[in-house]
Structures are given as structure tokens and as C-alpha cells.
Write a protein that holds these residues in place. Sequence first.
Motif, mmCIF file in Angstrom:
data_model
loop_
_atom_site.group_PDB
_atom_site.id
_atom_site.type_symbol
_atom_site.label_atom_id
_atom_site.label_comp_id
_atom_site.label_asym_id
_atom_site.label_seq_id
_atom_site.Cartn_x
_atom_site.Cartn_y
_atom_site.Cartn_z
ATOM 1 N N VAL A 32 0.827 -1.067 0.162
ATOM 2 C CA VAL A 32 -0.091 0.076 -0.113
ATOM 3 C C VAL A 32 0.663 1.167 -0.145
ATOM 4 C CG1 VAL A 32 -2.067 -1.178 1.209
ATOM 5 C CG2 VAL A 32 0.002 -0.155 2.655
ATOM 6 N N PRO A 33 0.520 2.126 -0.697
ATOM 7 C CA PRO A 33 1.033 3.612 -0.357
ATOM 8 C C PRO A 33 1.055 4.317 0.711
ATOM 9 C CG PRO A 33 -0.971 4.060 -1.641
ATOM 10 C CD PRO A 33 -0.808 2.565 -1.354
ATOM 11 N N LEU A 34 1.835 5.246 1.000
ATOM 12 C CA LEU A 34 1.731 5.952 2.308
ATOM 13 C C LEU A 34 0.799 7.069 2.086
ATOM 14 C CD1 LEU A 34 2.821 6.645 5.153
ATOM 15 C CD2 LEU A 34 4.492 8.061 3.893
ATOM 16 N N VAL A 52 8.784 7.716 -5.144
ATOM 17 C CA VAL A 52 8.372 9.084 -5.506
ATOM 18 C C VAL A 52 7.039 9.303 -5.519
ATOM 19 C CG1 VAL A 52 10.351 9.078 -7.051
ATOM 20 C CG2 VAL A 52 8.549 8.097 -7.967
ATOM 21 N N ASN A 53 6.119 8.569 -5.623
ATOM 22 C CA ASN A 53 4.734 8.816 -5.826
ATOM 23 C C ASN A 53 4.073 8.698 -4.239
ATOM 24 O OD1 ASN A 53 4.779 9.440 -8.245
ATOM 25 N ND2 ASN A 53 4.225 7.347 -9.070
ATOM 26 N N PHE A 267 1.030 6.270 -13.200
ATOM 27 C CA PHE A 267 2.291 5.328 -13.204
ATOM 28 C C PHE A 267 2.512 4.385 -12.022
ATOM 29 C CE2 PHE A 267 4.503 8.302 -16.453
ATOM 30 C CZ PHE A 267 3.909 8.033 -17.248
ATOM 31 N N TYR A 268 3.127 3.212 -12.397
ATOM 32 C CA TYR A 268 3.565 2.046 -11.595
ATOM 33 C C TYR A 268 2.446 1.392 -11.051
ATOM 34 C CZ TYR A 268 7.737 4.905 -11.060
ATOM 35 O OH TYR A 268 8.818 5.385 -11.487
ATOM 36 N N GLU A 269 1.117 1.577 -11.654
ATOM 37 C CA GLU A 269 0.195 0.474 -11.261
ATOM 38 C C GLU A 269 -0.588 -0.084 -12.532
ATOM 39 O OE1 GLU A 269 -0.597 -0.206 -8.381
ATOM 40 O OE2 GLU A 269 0.578 1.478 -7.496
ATOM 41 N N ASP A 270 -1.237 -1.261 -12.560
ATOM 42 C CA ASP A 270 -1.915 -1.772 -13.614
ATOM 43 C C ASP A 270 -3.038 -1.478 -13.818
ATOM 44 O OD1 ASP A 270 -2.989 -3.380 -15.622
ATOM 45 O OD2 ASP A 270 -2.506 -5.263 -14.684
ATOM 46 N N LEU A 271 -3.545 -0.350 -14.728
ATOM 47 C CA LEU A 271 -4.841 0.237 -14.949
ATOM 48 C C LEU A 271 -5.383 -0.596 -16.087
ATOM 49 C CD1 LEU A 271 -3.929 4.055 -14.026
ATOM 50 C CD2 LEU A 271 -4.835 2.073 -12.462
ATOM 51 N N SER A 272 -4.836 -1.425 -16.403
ATOM 52 C CA SER A 272 -5.613 -1.960 -17.693
ATOM 53 C C SER A 272 -6.960 -2.301 -17.953
ATOM 54 C CB SER A 272 -4.764 -3.247 -18.217
ATOM 55 O OG SER A 272 -4.833 -3.916 -17.404
ATOM 56 N N GLY A 273 -7.688 -2.565 -16.753
ATOM 57 C CA GLY A 273 -9.071 -2.852 -16.460
ATOM 58 C C GLY A 273 -9.748 -1.760 -16.097
ATOM 59 N N ARG A 274 -9.271 -0.591 -16.269
ATOM 60 C CA ARG A 274 -10.176 0.745 -15.743
ATOM 61 C C ARG A 274 -10.211 1.514 -17.006
ATOM 62 N NH1 ARG A 274 -7.519 2.307 -10.013
ATOM 63 N NH2 ARG A 274 -7.028 -0.031 -9.138
ATOM 64 N N GLY A 294 6.424 4.644 -18.752
ATOM 65 C CA GLY A 294 5.927 4.867 -17.504
ATOM 66 C C GLY A 294 6.924 5.146 -16.307
ATOM 67 N N HIS A 295 7.726 5.980 -16.449
ATOM 68 C CA HIS A 295 8.676 6.503 -15.439
ATOM 69 C C HIS A 295 9.711 5.082 -15.190
ATOM 70 C CE1 HIS A 295 9.528 9.673 -12.297
ATOM 71 N NE2 HIS A 295 10.886 9.042 -12.663
ATOM 72 N N GLN A 296 10.097 4.688 -16.289
ATOM 73 C CA GLN A 296 11.038 3.392 -16.210
ATOM 74 C C GLN A 296 12.356 3.609 -16.587
ATOM 75 O OE1 GLN A 296 8.788 1.318 -19.478
ATOM 76 N NE2 GLN A 296 10.809 0.729 -19.952
ATOM 77 N N ALA A 297 12.858 4.738 -16.895
ATOM 78 C CA ALA A 297 14.234 4.985 -17.300
ATOM 79 C C ALA A 297 15.086 4.722 -16.262
ATOM 80 C CB ALA A 297 14.387 6.575 -17.712
ATOM 81 N N PHE A 298 14.971 4.681 -15.135
ATOM 82 C CA PHE A 298 15.803 4.299 -13.966
ATOM 83 C C PHE A 298 15.924 2.868 -13.864
ATOM 84 C CE2 PHE A 298 11.773 3.631 -11.946
ATOM 85 C CZ PHE A 298 12.116 2.795 -10.862
ATOM 86 N N PHE A 299 14.893 1.986 -14.338
ATOM 87 C CA PHE A 299 14.700 0.631 -14.063
ATOM 88 C C PHE A 299 15.588 -0.477 -14.673
ATOM 89 C CE2 PHE A 299 11.374 -2.941 -13.903
ATOM 90 C CZ PHE A 299 11.597 -3.239 -12.576
ATOM 91 N N THR A 300 16.840 -0.593 -14.246
ATOM 92 C CA THR A 300 17.794 -1.630 -14.439
ATOM 93 C C THR A 300 18.297 -2.224 -13.439
ATOM 94 O OG1 THR A 300 19.706 0.091 -14.338
ATOM 95 C CG2 THR A 300 18.583 0.033 -16.346
#
Length: 341
Positions: A32-34, A52-53, A267-274, A294-300
Motif C-alpha cells: 500500500v502507498p503511504l 517518488v509517488n 504510473f507504477y500501477e496496472d490500470l488496464s482494466g479501468r 511509465g517512468h521506467q528510465a531508471f529501471f535497470t
Amino acid sequence: MKVTFYNTKPYDKQFFTEANQVQGHQLRFLEVPLNENTAILAKGATAVCVFVNDKVSASILRHLAEAGVKLLALRCAGYNNVDMAAAAQVGIKVVRVPDYSPYAVAEHTLALILTLNRKIHRAYNRVREGNFALTGLMGFDLHGKTVGLIGLGNIGLVTARILKGFGCRVLGYDLYNSPEAADAGVEFVALEELYAQSDIISLHCPLTPQTFHLINEESIAQMKDGVMLINTSRGAIINTQAVTRGLKSGKIKSLGIDVYEDEGDLFYEDLSGRVIQDDVFMRLLSFNNVLITGHQAFFTEEALYTIAQVTLKNITGFEQGQPLRNEVFPSFLPNVENMLN
């Protein structure tokens, strides 16, 4: 030390669990988010780790302090989501990861440029449907083109070096003209000249009051017709509606973004069903010359490894009473956003 993690994904748990074998903290991972309702879940923890979010407002900080939290560890470089003045008032120290992998973001920048230029995303879908026609897929040689980089920190500098390897002329604008960038072959110019000469413009600057909506109606009007615009820094550097108008008019030939002004709800959530309610974002998606990640440039792997290592070292330093080299202080915080990624 007991540490509660918010907004965690499987990859967070993987990398932090591995890094913690050396540090030896007690880690609790929450999906869960804060927010106002979940802050109470930190009770019993001395440190809280967020991304970040997670919006760490004054009221949430008061809840965390009441729960016994003494340290807020950000597993990112940006800290615009934290009310720093409120953190100081309730006695919670804030630490971050100022640098993890400039190569990750720089290489993603080039991936956006190359994909847009050679229409890879469109070609991929065509071939899957048995359409091998080339009409509409023509690109240009990157060699010999002029690329303008706004912001020449670590990420901008690495991007410049990669572009020079492609044979590009690289123009740069930054408040500080670094010797390293000059040695890499960057030509420092005024912002107006960068707009006027660049075939491609890529943003690598922090978001501050001065760079908020830097790309707007006025600046777009100064750009070359058919410019390619890339943003892997912060979403609000771009006025999205102004860029949309630039795309419609043809002034902007293509747009590649890894960040979006109102990405916090997407970003960072699966919203494909909405049904996504953000009309501005959905308008961008309707253009076939727009590429959004979706803000993935850092994602290595390398970046996530470093983020986990530095975050846990920050926590260990606090536990041992050491000076916190990555501590954030209220006086360092601009009024809008700051830092890349």
C-alpha cells in the motif's frame, strides 16, 4: 533497526532483501502507498522507506512521528513529495539516494529517440499483423543531426557522450558549464539558440520554479519546425497542453516522454482494466508520433542494486549516529520539484 517500506513491488523486495544480508535490518514490506490511512502501519518502526509517488504531507509526518518514526528514507533522488519543513518540525530526518545510474536514464533517452525516429513501435505492430509495407516508416540518419540538451548534470553528460558517438552535434544549456561537458564536445549556447538550431531537444534538468513549464507556447514557437522532443527528467518541465497543440500543428514532429505532469495517479500501477480519467494524457496517447513509457528510465538491475545499497547504508548510518551524507534539509528544497528521478 525496524524499517517499514511502503508502495513496494516484487522487485523492491528482491533487491532490498539481498542488500540487507549485509546490513541486517528488520524489513517489513507493504504494497500500500503511504497516506493518511496507512501511516499507522508504521507503528513500531524507527524508519520508513518510501518512493517518488508517496505523498508525505505535514499531517502524515505528524502521524509517523506519533508512531515513533525517526527517519524517512527515500529510495529515489527526488524529494519534492516530502514536506521538508514539517519533517524538521516533528524531528524526522530525511535521507535520499542522490545518484544511482546516469547510464540507465541516458540509455533510455536514446531508446526513445531511436524508436521514434525509425518508427520501431509502429513497425513492430505492423509486422505482427503481416504488414511489411514501409510507407510511413521513414526515419533519418542520427549522424550529423544537432541535438540540444537542457541540463548537463550526470545524466545529461552521459547522454551527450552517447550522442557524440552517433556522430551528432551536441548543444548544451546549463546554469553551470562543466569542463567535463566541454571535453565531451558539447557546445554551450543560449537557450534561444538551442531551440532554434536543434533537430532533437532532450530535457535533463531538475524541476524548479525556474524550469516549471519551461517547454511552453513561447519556447515551442522558437524551435525548428519538425523538432523531436524528449523528456526523461520531470513531467512538469513540459506544459502538456502546449505540447499537444505543437503536435497537432506539426511544429513538434514527435514526442518521447518517460515522465508526465500528473503521473502520480497513473504510473507504477496496472490500470488496464479501468477507464483512465485523465483526458490530457489520453489525448497524448491518440498520436501515433508520441511514445510514452511509465517512468521506467531508471529501471535497470544496476540502478536498483545501487538504490537498495545506498538506502540501507543511509539507514545504518542513522542507526549508528554517523553524519548523514545524503540527508536532505529544508533550506535545500525549491518551491516546486527538484532533482532528477
